[in-house]
Design a protein around this motif. Structure first.
Motif, PDB file in Angstrom:
ATOM      1  N   ARG A 199       0.816  -1.212   0.000  1.00  0.00           N
ATOM      2  CA  ARG A 199       0.000   0.000   0.000  1.00  0.00           C
ATOM      3  C   ARG A 199       0.856   1.271   0.000  1.00  0.00           C
ATOM      4  O   ARG A 199       0.591   2.197  -0.749  1.00  0.00           O
ATOM      5  CB  ARG A 199      -0.942  -0.008   1.208  1.00  0.00           C
ATOM      6  CG  ARG A 199      -1.969   1.105   1.177  1.00  0.00           C
ATOM      7  CD  ARG A 199      -2.946   0.983   2.347  1.00  0.00           C
ATOM      8  NE  ARG A 199      -4.128   1.794   2.149  1.00  0.00           N
ATOM      9  CZ  ARG A 199      -4.169   3.118   2.308  1.00  0.00           C
ATOM     10  NH1 ARG A 199      -3.089   3.765   2.673  1.00  0.00           N
ATOM     11  NH2 ARG A 199      -5.290   3.788   2.095  1.00  0.00           N
ATOM     12  N   LYS A 200       1.901   1.296   0.832  1.00  0.00           N
ATOM     13  CA  LYS A 200       2.728   2.511   0.914  1.00  0.00           C
ATOM     14  C   LYS A 200       3.427   2.805  -0.413  1.00  0.00           C
ATOM     15  O   LYS A 200       3.589   3.957  -0.802  1.00  0.00           O
ATOM     16  CB  LYS A 200       3.734   2.430   2.064  1.00  0.00           C
ATOM     17  CG  LYS A 200       4.796   1.374   1.894  1.00  0.00           C
ATOM     18  CD  LYS A 200       5.733   1.335   3.096  1.00  0.00           C
ATOM     19  CE  LYS A 200       6.711   0.204   2.932  1.00  0.00           C
ATOM     20  NZ  LYS A 200       8.042   0.603   2.641  1.00  0.00           N
ATOM     21  N   ILE A 252       0.736   4.173  -2.769  1.00  0.00           N
ATOM     22  CA  ILE A 252       0.458   5.569  -2.412  1.00  0.00           C
ATOM     23  C   ILE A 252       1.517   6.479  -3.017  1.00  0.00           C
ATOM     24  O   ILE A 252       1.211   7.500  -3.625  1.00  0.00           O
ATOM     25  CB  ILE A 252       0.387   5.750  -0.880  1.00  0.00           C
ATOM     26  CG1 ILE A 252      -0.878   5.089  -0.340  1.00  0.00           C
ATOM     27  CG2 ILE A 252       0.453   7.219  -0.483  1.00  0.00           C
ATOM     28  CD1 ILE A 252      -0.942   5.007   1.182  1.00  0.00           C
ATOM     29  N   SER A 311      -7.567  10.171  -2.467  1.00  0.00           N
ATOM     30  CA  SER A 311      -7.868  10.095  -1.032  1.00  0.00           C
ATOM     31  C   SER A 311      -7.509   8.701  -0.519  1.00  0.00           C
ATOM     32  O   SER A 311      -7.258   7.775  -1.296  1.00  0.00           O
ATOM     33  CB  SER A 311      -9.363  10.350  -0.806  1.00  0.00           C
ATOM     34  OG  SER A 311     -10.114   9.275  -1.344  1.00  0.00           O
ATOM     35  N   SER A 312      -7.527   8.561   0.790  1.00  0.00           N
ATOM     36  CA  SER A 312      -7.254   7.262   1.407  1.00  0.00           C
ATOM     37  C   SER A 312      -8.271   6.223   0.938  1.00  0.00           C
ATOM     38  O   SER A 312      -7.920   5.075   0.662  1.00  0.00           O
ATOM     39  CB  SER A 312      -7.294   7.403   2.929  1.00  0.00           C
ATOM     40  OG  SER A 312      -6.989   6.178   3.533  1.00  0.00           O
ATOM     41  N   GLU A 313      -9.523   6.627   0.816  1.00  0.00           N
ATOM     42  CA  GLU A 313     -10.569   5.717   0.350  1.00  0.00           C
ATOM     43  C   GLU A 313     -10.320   5.303  -1.096  1.00  0.00           C
ATOM     44  O   GLU A 313     -10.514   4.137  -1.459  1.00  0.00           O
ATOM     45  CB  GLU A 313     -11.953   6.369   0.469  1.00  0.00           C
ATOM     46  CG  GLU A 313     -12.408   6.617   1.893  1.00  0.00           C
ATOM     47  CD  GLU A 313     -11.798   7.873   2.518  1.00  0.00           C
ATOM     48  OE1 GLU A 313     -11.331   8.787   1.786  1.00  0.00           O
ATOM     49  OE2 GLU A 313     -11.764   7.934   3.757  1.00  0.00           O
ATOM     50  N   MET A 345      -7.412   5.199  -2.555  1.00  0.00           N
ATOM     51  CA  MET A 345      -6.249   4.301  -2.506  1.00  0.00           C
ATOM     52  C   MET A 345      -6.690   2.884  -2.148  1.00  0.00           C
ATOM     53  O   MET A 345      -6.250   1.916  -2.766  1.00  0.00           O
ATOM     54  CB  MET A 345      -5.229   4.777  -1.471  1.00  0.00           C
ATOM     55  CG  MET A 345      -4.549   6.062  -1.803  1.00  0.00           C
ATOM     56  SD  MET A 345      -3.345   5.837  -3.113  1.00  0.00           S
ATOM     57  CE  MET A 345      -2.556   7.419  -3.059  1.00  0.00           C
ATOM     58  N   ASP A 346      -7.578   2.772  -1.159  1.00  0.00           N
ATOM     59  CA  ASP A 346      -8.085   1.459  -0.757  1.00  0.00           C
ATOM     60  C   ASP A 346      -8.802   0.780  -1.920  1.00  0.00           C
ATOM     61  O   ASP A 346      -8.643  -0.421  -2.139  1.00  0.00           O
ATOM     62  CB  ASP A 346      -9.031   1.580   0.437  1.00  0.00           C
ATOM     63  CG  ASP A 346      -8.325   1.973   1.724  1.00  0.00           C
ATOM     64  OD1 ASP A 346      -7.090   1.799   1.814  1.00  0.00           O
ATOM     65  OD2 ASP A 346      -9.012   2.465   2.642  1.00  0.00           O
TER      66      ASP A 346
END
Length: 95
Positions: free
Chosen positions: A34-35, A38, A54-56, A58-59
């Motif tokens: 994940r990192k 990102i 956004s984080s969402e 990315m998920d």
């Protein structure tokens, strides 16, 4: 060589995938975590001068790429993304 020619050449697609994957796998783990995703997506957004995901988002991207739901993207999973991109580029090129 056209994008369609590349897409139809399995060895060429595998080579492109391997080179790109290894360049992005910063910790040489054999996976894109994940990192790392990102970092990749933020760099792309910055280069294109668009808003960072956004984080969402990315998920959602990780979920889409991570076919076996282990929380990371393997080279084989990444190859499917490369094939999608090449397919899109081939369609654009053929217009």
């Amino acid at each position: 060589m056209s994008f369609r020619d590349i897409l139809n050449n399995t060895q060429k697609v595998k080579k492109i995938t391997k080179v790109a994957f290894n360049a992005l796998d910063e910790d040489d783990s054999g996976y894109l975590e994940r990192k790392e995703l990102i970092s990749i997506l933020n760099n792309c957004a910055d280069t294109l001068k668009i808003e960072r995901p956004s984080s969402e988002e990315m998920d959602e991207i990780l979920k889409e790429l991570d076919e076996n739901s282990d929380g990371k993207v393997s080279e084989n999973e990444f190859q499917k993304l490369i094939e999608k991109v090449l397919s899109i580029m081939a369609k654009i090129e053929e217009k």
